[in-house]
Scaffold this motif. Sequence first.
Motif, PDB file in Angstrom:
ATOM      1  N   ILE A 174      63.266 -39.717 -35.971  1.00 22.53           N
ATOM      2  CA  ILE A 174      63.814 -39.053 -34.795  1.00 22.53           C
ATOM      3  C   ILE A 174      62.688 -38.207 -34.208  1.00 22.53           C
ATOM      4  N   GLN A 175      62.568 -38.199 -32.894  1.00 22.63           N
ATOM      5  CA  GLN A 175      61.458 -37.517 -32.229  1.00 22.63           C
ATOM      6  C   GLN A 175      61.968 -36.485 -31.231  1.00 22.63           C
ATOM      7  N   LEU A 176      61.412 -35.295 -31.304  1.00 27.96           N
ATOM      8  CA  LEU A 176      61.594 -34.305 -30.253  1.00 27.96           C
ATOM      9  C   LEU A 176      60.409 -34.494 -29.316  1.00 27.96           C
ATOM     10  N   GLN A 177      60.690 -34.856 -28.100  1.00 31.50           N
ATOM     11  CA  GLN A 177      59.661 -35.310 -27.173  1.00 31.50           C
ATOM     12  C   GLN A 177      58.874 -34.164 -26.538  1.00 31.50           C
ATOM     13  N   ALA A 230      50.623 -30.711 -27.182  1.00 32.79           N
ATOM     14  CA  ALA A 230      51.036 -30.482 -28.571  1.00 32.79           C
ATOM     15  C   ALA A 230      51.479 -31.768 -29.251  1.00 32.79           C
ATOM     16  N   GLY A 231      52.171 -32.636 -28.541  1.00 42.33           N
ATOM     17  CA  GLY A 231      52.655 -33.882 -29.120  1.00 42.33           C
ATOM     18  C   GLY A 231      54.098 -33.793 -29.578  1.00 42.33           C
ATOM     19  N   ARG A 234      60.804 -47.731 -31.335  1.00 45.46           N
ATOM     20  CA  ARG A 234      59.762 -48.689 -31.730  1.00 45.46           C
ATOM     21  C   ARG A 234      58.595 -48.531 -30.762  1.00 45.46           C
ATOM     22  N   ASN A 235      57.418 -48.258 -31.286  1.00 41.07           N
ATOM     23  CA  ASN A 235      56.222 -48.092 -30.448  1.00 41.07           C
ATOM     24  C   ASN A 235      56.456 -47.079 -29.320  1.00 41.07           C
ATOM     25  N   SER A 236      56.996 -45.936 -29.680  1.00 43.43           N
ATOM     26  CA  SER A 236      57.256 -44.821 -28.763  1.00 43.43           C
ATOM     27  C   SER A 236      58.344 -45.100 -27.730  1.00 43.43           C
ATOM     28  N   VAL A 237      59.020 -46.226 -27.818  1.00 37.48           N
ATOM     29  CA  VAL A 237      60.085 -46.566 -26.884  1.00 37.48           C
ATOM     30  C   VAL A 237      61.390 -46.697 -27.658  1.00 37.48           C
TER      31      VAL A 237
END
Length: 155
Positions: A135-138, A3-4, A36-39
């Motif tokens: 902000i990311q929900l992983q 899903a991402g 930054r860049n998924s990190v």
Amino acid sequence: AKAGDLITKTKYEDFELVFEWKISPAGNSGVKYRVRNSVGLEYQILDDKQHPDSKKPSHRAGSLYDLLAAPDDKPVKPVGEWNKGRIVAKGPVLEHWLNGKLVMTIDQSSNEWKRRFKKSKYRGKKGFGTGATPIQLQDHSDPAWFRNIKVRELK
């Protein structure tokens, strides 16, 4: 199919985020911020009892992933039950809360931060954990649930 991650459109640097979460058996997820860049910084969400990553204390639920562990006596609820998370990021000070208890705090300008950062997998990442970012929900390929998500910018 994967899903991402769910990612905010707005960028946040200094904020308070409150949310509820639950994880599946042996599940792994997280809330990433100042990325930054998924990190970036991560409030870890994990089944501490069954997931193999729980062998490392800084990879357990409520921890600042790979940098600072939440205490073993943290008030985490069993898999399948709702937990309340809270992240406060104001300037260099970071706080992780779990079910109303402060479980992690660190000042990114402190010697403790510098020491921990040098030992982490992030040590070569320039600008790590700084700046305004979404902000990311992983999505870590394990079922995870989030609800009652609220973010407030801090000035």
